[in-house]
Design a protein around this motif. Sequence first.
Motif, PDB file in Angstrom:
ATOM      1  N   UNK A 195      23.086 108.430 165.317  1.00  0.00           N
ATOM      2  CA  UNK A 195      24.535 108.198 165.375  1.00  0.00           C
ATOM      3  C   UNK A 195      24.915 107.527 166.697  1.00  0.00           C
ATOM      4  N   UNK A 196      24.396 108.094 167.794  1.00  0.00           N
ATOM      5  CA  UNK A 196      24.741 107.603 169.133  1.00  0.00           C
ATOM      6  C   UNK A 196      24.287 106.148 169.311  1.00  0.00           C
ATOM      7  N   UNK A 197      23.081 105.869 168.872  1.00  0.00           N
ATOM      8  CA  UNK A 197      22.486 104.541 169.041  1.00  0.00           C
ATOM      9  C   UNK A 197      23.284 103.489 168.286  1.00  0.00           C
ATOM     10  N   UNK A 198      23.827 103.878 167.137  1.00  0.00           N
ATOM     11  CA  UNK A 198      24.566 102.927 166.304  1.00  0.00           C
ATOM     12  C   UNK A 198      26.079 103.044 166.456  1.00  0.00           C
ATOM     13  N   UNK A 199      26.523 103.880 167.419  1.00  0.00           N
ATOM     14  CA  UNK A 199      27.952 104.055 167.687  1.00  0.00           C
ATOM     15  C   UNK A 199      28.700 104.512 166.426  1.00  0.00           C
ATOM     16  N   UNK A 200      28.128 105.525 165.769  1.00  0.00           N
ATOM     17  CA  UNK A 200      28.723 106.074 164.544  1.00  0.00           C
ATOM     18  C   UNK A 200      29.286 107.453 164.846  1.00  0.00           C
ATOM     19  N   UNK A 201      30.545 107.668 164.456  1.00  0.00           N
ATOM     20  CA  UNK A 201      31.179 108.975 164.638  1.00  0.00           C
ATOM     21  C   UNK A 201      31.201 109.785 163.342  1.00  0.00           C
ATOM     22  N   UNK A 202      31.319 109.079 162.213  1.00  0.00           N
ATOM     23  CA  UNK A 202      31.404 109.743 160.913  1.00  0.00           C
ATOM     24  C   UNK A 202      30.603 108.938 159.886  1.00  0.00           C
ATOM     25  N   UNK A 203      29.884 109.637 159.012  1.00  0.00           N
ATOM     26  CA  UNK A 203      29.188 108.990 157.887  1.00  0.00           C
ATOM     27  C   UNK A 203      29.545 109.750 156.624  1.00  0.00           C
ATOM     28  N   UNK A 204      29.853 109.001 155.559  1.00  0.00           N
ATOM     29  CA  UNK A 204      30.218 109.628 154.287  1.00  0.00           C
ATOM     30  C   UNK A 204      29.388 109.020 153.163  1.00  0.00           C
ATOM     31  N   UNK A 205      28.530 109.823 152.516  1.00  0.00           N
ATOM     32  CA  UNK A 205      27.767 109.311 151.367  1.00  0.00           C
ATOM     33  C   UNK A 205      28.722 108.911 150.238  1.00  0.00           C
ATOM     34  N   UNK A 206      28.430 107.787 149.594  1.00  0.00           N
ATOM     35  CA  UNK A 206      29.271 107.290 148.502  1.00  0.00           C
ATOM     36  C   UNK A 206      28.462 107.294 147.216  1.00  0.00           C
ATOM     37  N   UNK A 207      29.029 107.887 146.180  1.00  0.00           N
ATOM     38  CA  UNK A 207      28.359 107.945 144.894  1.00  0.00           C
ATOM     39  C   UNK A 207      29.286 107.492 143.785  1.00  0.00           C
ATOM     40  N   UNK A 208      28.669 106.995 142.733  1.00  0.00           N
ATOM     41  CA  UNK A 208      29.406 106.696 141.510  1.00  0.00           C
ATOM     42  C   UNK A 208      28.718 107.505 140.430  1.00  0.00           C
ATOM     43  N   UNK A 209      29.355 108.595 139.999  1.00  0.00           N
ATOM     44  CA  UNK A 209      28.685 109.548 139.120  1.00  0.00           C
ATOM     45  C   UNK A 209      27.577 110.220 139.904  1.00  0.00           C
ATOM     46  N   UNK A 210      26.364 110.217 139.369  1.00  0.00           N
ATOM     47  CA  UNK A 210      25.221 110.813 140.067  1.00  0.00           C
ATOM     48  C   UNK A 210      24.471 109.782 140.897  1.00  0.00           C
ATOM     49  N   UNK A 211      24.906 108.537 140.858  1.00  0.00           N
ATOM     50  CA  UNK A 211      24.167 107.458 141.506  1.00  0.00           C
ATOM     51  C   UNK A 211      24.617 107.260 142.950  1.00  0.00           C
ATOM     52  N   UNK A 212      23.650 107.211 143.864  1.00  0.00           N
ATOM     53  CA  UNK A 212      23.913 106.954 145.288  1.00  0.00           C
ATOM     54  C   UNK A 212      24.051 105.447 145.459  1.00  0.00           C
ATOM     55  N   UNK A 213      25.224 104.972 145.881  1.00  0.00           N
ATOM     56  CA  UNK A 213      25.444 103.523 145.969  1.00  0.00           C
ATOM     57  C   UNK A 213      25.633 103.008 147.397  1.00  0.00           C
ATOM     58  N   UNK A 214      26.112 103.867 148.305  1.00  0.00           N
ATOM     59  CA  UNK A 214      26.361 103.380 149.662  1.00  0.00           C
ATOM     60  C   UNK A 214      26.575 104.544 150.625  1.00  0.00           C
TER      61      UNK A 214
END
Length: 266
Positions: free
Chosen positions: A72-91
Amino acid sequence: SLLEILTREMRITKAAFLIIENHTIRAVRGVGYQERDFMENVLEALLHDIPQDASGSIIFDELRSETLKESFRKNDVMVAIPIRSGDKEVALLVLGPKAAGDLYSKKDLMLLEIFASESGIVIEKAQLYENLKLALESKSQFISVVSHQMRTPISAIRWSLELLQQKNLAPVKRKEFLNNAFHNSVFLVEQLDDVLTVLAIQDQEISLAKEACDVRAIADELLQTFTHEIEEKKLSLTFNFAVSDMHAACDVPKLRKVLSVLLKNA
């Protein structure tokens, strides 16, 4: 466009969609982030540490894993949220610090999770559209190649038949033109068989009808078929078998086709 609106309205410095296929980052679409930020050192490590059934926000300040914190620190990320459409992981939606240095509030996170959920449908539809476009382009290219392959033998057959209509044609020439028409018609049938095989493979309808066969006999038969071309090009061809008994269970026509294509290309 979605992220530009999101970052402006919520005063977030940067945000990105990490497009995922088979739990691997395939593309990055974002505002403020560069694609290489995630494709080189990657949040790939982060991605593989996040359970595939994870839901809700993953917040930097709440992380217990030092490895994830470092990612997170290396990429300057404060929050990450998995995105799904139904049961499929898309982003994976990743968000940088807020412009004023504020922490993400509970209301912010609720809004972002709703946004992520709705975005999943949009991303999946966009991917389906891209796949469809690619399939149509492949289909057009396939038709173009097949048309080109068919045109040559058909033209040769027509040319031979037109010449055969000549009066007082010498018997030697008549035989030559007939042979030419015959060989091109055989080639044409082979090309059509190839097209049907490709379509069967694409529709996952191809099957193997195995039977006992003598691989050596098939090879010798093909060698005889190509004897004229081999001699014409001043080549030599021999088969060397590691064992004397070359009997096997195989689909004879398909094996013959594979070996024939291999020899023809060689």
